[in-house]
Write a protein that holds these residues in place. Structure first.
Motif, PDB file in Angstrom:
ATOM      1  N   VAL A 193     -24.087 -60.133 -21.156  1.00  0.00           N
ATOM      2  CA  VAL A 193     -25.286 -60.717 -20.553  1.00  0.00           C
ATOM      3  C   VAL A 193     -24.999 -61.142 -19.114  1.00  0.00           C
ATOM      4  CG1 VAL A 193     -26.908 -62.648 -20.655  1.00  0.00           C
ATOM      5  CG2 VAL A 193     -26.246 -61.460 -22.759  1.00  0.00           C
ATOM      6  N   LYS A 194     -23.851 -61.738 -18.896  1.00  0.00           N
ATOM      7  CA  LYS A 194     -23.480 -62.176 -17.547  1.00  0.00           C
ATOM      8  C   LYS A 194     -23.441 -61.007 -16.575  1.00  0.00           C
ATOM      9  CE  LYS A 194     -19.934 -64.727 -14.986  1.00  0.00           C
ATOM     10  NZ  LYS A 194     -18.623 -65.446 -15.085  1.00  0.00           N
ATOM     11  N   GLN A 195     -22.874 -59.893 -17.006  1.00  0.00           N
ATOM     12  CA  GLN A 195     -22.809 -58.715 -16.140  1.00  0.00           C
ATOM     13  C   GLN A 195     -24.206 -58.174 -15.845  1.00  0.00           C
ATOM     14  OE1 GLN A 195     -20.222 -56.443 -18.727  1.00  0.00           O
ATOM     15  NE2 GLN A 195     -18.501 -56.608 -17.286  1.00  0.00           N
ATOM     16  N   ALA A 196     -25.062 -58.155 -16.847  1.00  0.00           N
ATOM     17  CA  ALA A 196     -26.411 -57.609 -16.672  1.00  0.00           C
ATOM     18  C   ALA A 196     -27.262 -58.492 -15.766  1.00  0.00           C
ATOM     19  CB  ALA A 196     -27.086 -57.437 -18.028  1.00  0.00           C
ATOM     20  N   LEU A 197     -26.950 -59.779 -15.714  1.00  0.00           N
ATOM     21  CA  LEU A 197     -27.716 -60.708 -14.888  1.00  0.00           C
ATOM     22  C   LEU A 197     -27.230 -60.746 -13.436  1.00  0.00           C
ATOM     23  CD1 LEU A 197     -28.177 -63.725 -17.333  1.00  0.00           C
ATOM     24  CD2 LEU A 197     -29.939 -62.126 -16.552  1.00  0.00           C
ATOM     25  N   ALA A 198     -26.156 -60.015 -13.137  1.00  0.00           N
ATOM     26  CA  ALA A 198     -25.589 -60.025 -11.783  1.00  0.00           C
ATOM     27  C   ALA A 198     -26.209 -58.907 -10.945  1.00  0.00           C
ATOM     28  CB  ALA A 198     -24.075 -59.872 -11.841  1.00  0.00           C
ATOM     29  N   HIS A 199     -27.468 -59.086 -10.538  1.00  0.00           N
ATOM     30  CA  HIS A 199     -28.138 -58.065  -9.734  1.00  0.00           C
ATOM     31  C   HIS A 199     -27.559 -58.048  -8.319  1.00  0.00           C
ATOM     32  CE1 HIS A 199     -31.294 -55.727  -7.782  1.00  0.00           C
ATOM     33  NE2 HIS A 199     -31.652 -55.336  -8.991  1.00  0.00           N
ATOM     34  N   PRO A 200     -27.319 -56.851  -7.757  1.00  0.00           N
ATOM     35  CA  PRO A 200     -26.630 -56.779  -6.463  1.00  0.00           C
ATOM     36  C   PRO A 200     -27.454 -57.197  -5.250  1.00  0.00           C
ATOM     37  CG  PRO A 200     -27.251 -54.579  -7.217  1.00  0.00           C
ATOM     38  CD  PRO A 200     -27.541 -55.521  -8.356  1.00  0.00           C
ATOM     39  N   THR A 201     -28.781 -57.164  -5.322  1.00  0.00           N
ATOM     40  CA  THR A 201     -29.568 -57.447  -4.112  1.00  0.00           C
ATOM     41  C   THR A 201     -30.683 -58.463  -4.298  1.00  0.00           C
ATOM     42  OG1 THR A 201     -30.945 -55.504  -4.596  1.00  0.00           O
ATOM     43  CG2 THR A 201     -29.140 -55.195  -3.031  1.00  0.00           C
ATOM     44  N   TRP A 202     -31.161 -58.706  -5.511  1.00  0.00           N
ATOM     45  CA  TRP A 202     -32.306 -59.595  -5.705  1.00  0.00           C
ATOM     46  C   TRP A 202     -31.925 -60.762  -6.595  1.00  0.00           C
ATOM     47  CZ3 TRP A 202     -36.606 -58.865  -2.875  1.00  0.00           C
ATOM     48  CH2 TRP A 202     -36.856 -57.584  -2.359  1.00  0.00           C
ATOM     49  N   SER A 203     -32.537 -61.918  -6.357  1.00  0.00           N
ATOM     50  CA  SER A 203     -32.366 -63.085  -7.212  1.00  0.00           C
ATOM     51  C   SER A 203     -33.672 -63.309  -7.961  1.00  0.00           C
ATOM     52  CB  SER A 203     -32.018 -64.317  -6.363  1.00  0.00           C
ATOM     53  OG  SER A 203     -31.943 -65.474  -7.171  1.00  0.00           O
ATOM     54  N   MET A 204     -33.640 -63.142  -9.290  1.00  0.00           N
ATOM     55  CA  MET A 204     -34.864 -63.176 -10.098  1.00  0.00           C
ATOM     56  C   MET A 204     -34.594 -63.915 -11.396  1.00  0.00           C
ATOM     57  SD  MET A 204     -35.762 -59.123  -9.541  1.00  0.00           S
ATOM     58  CE  MET A 204     -34.102 -58.670 -10.053  1.00  0.00           C
ATOM     59  N   ILE A 208     -36.749 -60.370 -15.874  1.00  0.00           N
ATOM     60  CA  ILE A 208     -36.945 -59.307 -14.890  1.00  0.00           C
ATOM     61  C   ILE A 208     -35.609 -58.767 -14.386  1.00  0.00           C
ATOM     62  CG2 ILE A 208     -37.126 -60.813 -12.877  1.00  0.00           C
ATOM     63  CD1 ILE A 208     -39.328 -58.958 -11.847  1.00  0.00           C
ATOM     64  N   THR A 209     -34.559 -59.599 -14.400  1.00  0.00           N
ATOM     65  CA  THR A 209     -33.241 -59.126 -13.980  1.00  0.00           C
ATOM     66  C   THR A 209     -32.692 -58.109 -14.975  1.00  0.00           C
ATOM     67  OG1 THR A 209     -32.800 -61.239 -12.886  1.00  0.00           O
ATOM     68  CG2 THR A 209     -30.911 -59.826 -13.310  1.00  0.00           C
ATOM     69  N   ILE A 210     -32.861 -58.369 -16.256  1.00  0.00           N
ATOM     70  CA  ILE A 210     -32.429 -57.390 -17.263  1.00  0.00           C
ATOM     71  C   ILE A 210     -33.271 -56.122 -17.157  1.00  0.00           C
ATOM     72  CG2 ILE A 210     -32.133 -56.927 -19.717  1.00  0.00           C
ATOM     73  CD1 ILE A 210     -30.187 -58.994 -18.494  1.00  0.00           C
ATOM     74  N   ASP A 211     -34.575 -56.280 -16.954  1.00  0.00           N
ATOM     75  CA  ASP A 211     -35.441 -55.108 -16.768  1.00  0.00           C
ATOM     76  C   ASP A 211     -35.035 -54.303 -15.540  1.00  0.00           C
ATOM     77  OD1 ASP A 211     -36.931 -55.574 -19.010  1.00  0.00           O
ATOM     78  OD2 ASP A 211     -38.655 -56.427 -17.974  1.00  0.00           O
ATOM     79  N   SER A 212     -34.518 -54.967 -14.528  1.00  0.00           N
ATOM     80  CA  SER A 212     -34.049 -54.257 -13.339  1.00  0.00           C
ATOM     81  C   SER A 212     -32.750 -53.513 -13.628  1.00  0.00           C
ATOM     82  CB  SER A 212     -33.855 -55.232 -12.182  1.00  0.00           C
ATOM     83  OG  SER A 212     -35.093 -55.780 -11.786  1.00  0.00           O
ATOM     84  N   ALA A 213     -31.906 -54.085 -14.473  1.00  0.00           N
ATOM     85  CA  ALA A 213     -30.658 -53.421 -14.843  1.00  0.00           C
ATOM     86  C   ALA A 213     -30.919 -52.148 -15.650  1.00  0.00           C
ATOM     87  CB  ALA A 213     -29.769 -54.375 -15.634  1.00  0.00           C
ATOM     88  N   THR A 214     -31.908 -52.199 -16.547  1.00  0.00           N
ATOM     89  CA  THR A 214     -32.240 -51.033 -17.376  1.00  0.00           C
ATOM     90  C   THR A 214     -33.181 -50.065 -16.680  1.00  0.00           C
ATOM     91  OG1 THR A 214     -34.167 -52.103 -18.384  1.00  0.00           O
ATOM     92  CG2 THR A 214     -32.035 -52.451 -19.469  1.00  0.00           C
ATOM     93  N   SER A 265     -36.620 -59.712   0.551  1.00  0.00           N
ATOM     94  CA  SER A 265     -37.215 -61.042   0.499  1.00  0.00           C
ATOM     95  C   SER A 265     -38.586 -60.937  -0.148  1.00  0.00           C
ATOM     96  CB  SER A 265     -37.372 -61.639   1.905  1.00  0.00           C
ATOM     97  OG  SER A 265     -38.152 -62.824   1.842  1.00  0.00           O
ATOM     98  N   MET A 266     -38.799 -61.715  -1.210  1.00  0.00           N
ATOM     99  CA  MET A 266     -40.111 -61.724  -1.834  1.00  0.00           C
ATOM    100  C   MET A 266     -41.114 -62.545  -1.042  1.00  0.00           C
ATOM    101  SD  MET A 266     -40.367 -59.675  -4.247  1.00  0.00           S
ATOM    102  CE  MET A 266     -42.011 -60.221  -4.681  1.00  0.00           C
ATOM    103  N   HIS A 267     -40.621 -63.360  -0.099  1.00  0.00           N
ATOM    104  CA  HIS A 267     -41.547 -64.105   0.748  1.00  0.00           C
ATOM    105  C   HIS A 267     -42.448 -63.163   1.547  1.00  0.00           C
ATOM    106  CE1 HIS A 267     -38.596 -67.482   0.232  1.00  0.00           C
ATOM    107  NE2 HIS A 267     -39.714 -68.173   0.193  1.00  0.00           N
ATOM    108  N   LEU A 268     -41.898 -62.019   1.949  1.00  0.00           N
ATOM    109  CA  LEU A 268     -42.653 -61.120   2.811  1.00  0.00           C
ATOM    110  C   LEU A 268     -43.883 -60.531   2.117  1.00  0.00           C
ATOM    111  CD1 LEU A 268     -42.775 -60.010   5.638  1.00  0.00           C
ATOM    112  CD2 LEU A 268     -41.272 -58.144   4.944  1.00  0.00           C
ATOM    113  N   PRO A 269     -43.763 -59.949   0.903  1.00  0.00           N
ATOM    114  CA  PRO A 269     -44.989 -59.478   0.242  1.00  0.00           C
ATOM    115  C   PRO A 269     -45.964 -60.599  -0.100  1.00  0.00           C
ATOM    116  CG  PRO A 269     -43.058 -59.166  -1.174  1.00  0.00           C
ATOM    117  CD  PRO A 269     -42.549 -59.521   0.180  1.00  0.00           C
ATOM    118  N   ILE A 270     -45.450 -61.797  -0.348  1.00  0.00           N
ATOM    119  CA  ILE A 270     -46.339 -62.937  -0.584  1.00  0.00           C
ATOM    120  C   ILE A 270     -47.127 -63.245   0.686  1.00  0.00           C
ATOM    121  CG2 ILE A 270     -46.437 -65.414  -1.067  1.00  0.00           C
ATOM    122  CD1 ILE A 270     -43.915 -64.969  -2.842  1.00  0.00           C
ATOM    123  N   MET A 271     -46.429 -63.298   1.815  1.00  0.00           N
ATOM    124  CA  MET A 271     -47.098 -63.545   3.095  1.00  0.00           C
ATOM    125  C   MET A 271     -48.117 -62.466   3.403  1.00  0.00           C
ATOM    126  SD  MET A 271     -43.767 -64.805   5.307  1.00  0.00           S
ATOM    127  CE  MET A 271     -44.560 -64.530   6.891  1.00  0.00           C
TER     128      MET A 271
END
Length: 395
Positions: A193-204, A208-214, A265-271
């Protein structure tokens, strides 16, 4: 002409997208005001947000008795339960609903907001994946706009401005490839689980982090793109782009390609969604970093490897099949990911359980809301039953 301040109703204020939405409001107080907000169970943070932003209406979904008791103590004026979510979504003074909740809880409030004529800034994937036909038809019927809050969809949305639908050749969605892009296939059997939660570019968040891994998340974005932009599945392609600088591209019939680039950055699409049709100046923020091309040095693009990401294939197939298959997909994935996060199944079993559930599903064409929700619930129950049978066999 845009009238300021825009008045915002915010679902999911304590989640990642909700907190970043409030960052934007905080930085642009003359442009935005939060008039209503809702959260699920983080009562302490919600209470802090209420004190800072002073919304007219507050809701706590309060999904356990403990949360409800705490909410009554810290937020005595807050509405509780699903009716409160609907009240936030349809708040009389709100101009735009930011739907930042995760899971099924966002569907009914979003439909209610559309019915009330609110512009929708949508970050909830399940709403379009499960009920794209219901949401888009309702929005078209009353003339409501849906603005995407997602890096890939925001990129496509920006690239399509000023363009005609007939000139689209294909949409190119980019994917980072997640933490296991280069992991030997045999090693995926022992992923933690720890490895799957270590996304290389996004903090989520964890789901959604596991969904990004798969790459389930990317396939859900393909389904969303179908509904957001009216583009058939055969005109969409996913390209692995590990730097996550190019967020998506649109290729036109003459061979020209538009792309949107920025540092992650998720701030940008929000803006972009909140400020549309204007653009908010990033120089006034401390959360948007300038992209300096010499620092980037190189960008890489790779073909998606189907054998590495079986969840991607299953999800796109469910989208193509339509009916309640996408609803069953969402429910099966939610349950399987929860089983993985709690250590009950291995990483590769996520796709196995989803596939087994979809094989058993009897789809309903053109489902209404009740059928949509039931298909999702059925899939969750089915995955749980399949897991219990596996445990019994192994014991």
């Amino acid at each position: 002409m845009t009238t300021f301040p825009k008045r915002i109703a915010l679902l999911g204020s304590t989640g990642s997208i909700g907190r970043q939405t409030l960052d934007v409001v905080r930085r642009f107080p003359e442009q935005f005001r939060v008039v209503a907000m809702a959260a699920r169970s983080n009562v302490d943070l919600l209470a802090q947000q209420v004190q800072e932003f002073q919304p007219d209406l507050v809701t706590c979904y309060a999904d356990t008795p403990e949360v409800e008791a705490k909410a009554r103590r810290l937020l005595p004026r807050a509405l509780l339960g699903e009716q409160g979510l609907l009240a936030v979504a349809t708040h009389t003074d709100a101009d735009i609903l930011v739907a930042a909740t995760s899971g099924l809880v966002g569907l009914m409030p979003t439909l209610a907001a559309i019915g009330a004529g609110k512009t929708i800034a949508l970050a909830n994937k399940e709403t379009l994946v499960m009920a794209g036909h219901l949401v888009t038809q309702a929005a078209q019927r009353v003339g409501v706009s849906i603005y995407p809050i997602d890096s890939e969809h925001s990129a496509i949305w920006q690239c399509l401005r000023g363009e005609e639908q007939k000139n689209i050749h294909r949409l190119l969605l980019t994917a980072s490839g997640g933490p296991f892009r280069k992991t030997p296939l045999d090693d995926l059997k022992t992923v933690t689980v720890k490895q799957a939660l270590a996304h290389p570019t996004w903090s989520m968040g964890p789901k959604i982090t596991i969904d990004s891994a798969t790459l389930m998340n990317k396939a859900l974005e393909v389904i969303e793109s179908h509904w957001l932009f009216g583009v058939p599945y055969e005109k969409m392609e996913v390209v692995v782009h590990p730097e996550s600088i190019i967020h998506s591209m649109v290729e036109f019939v003459d061979g020209s390609i538009k792309m949107q680039a920025s540092l992650p950055s998720m701030h940008l699409p929000i803006m972009n969604a909140l400020g549309y049709p204007d653009r908010l100046a990033s120089a006034e923020t401390d959360f948007i970093r300038e992209l300096r091309w010499p620092d980037v040095a190189a960008l890489h693009f790779e073909e998606l490897e189907p054998s590495r990401f079986p969840c991607f294939r299953l999800a796109v197939e469910a989208g193509r099949r339509g009916g309640t298959y996408p609803c069953a997909l969402v429910g099966a994935d939610e349950e399987a990911v929860e089983l993985f996060l709690t250590g009950k199944i291995g990483y590769l079993e996520i796709a196995q359980l989803i596939e087994a559930a979809l094989e058993r599903h009897q789809s309903i064409e053109q489902p209404d809301v009740a059928a949509t929700l039931e298909a999702c619930s059925w899939a969750r129950r089915t995955v749980r039953e399949l897991w219990k049978k596996r445990v019994q066999v192994q014991s």
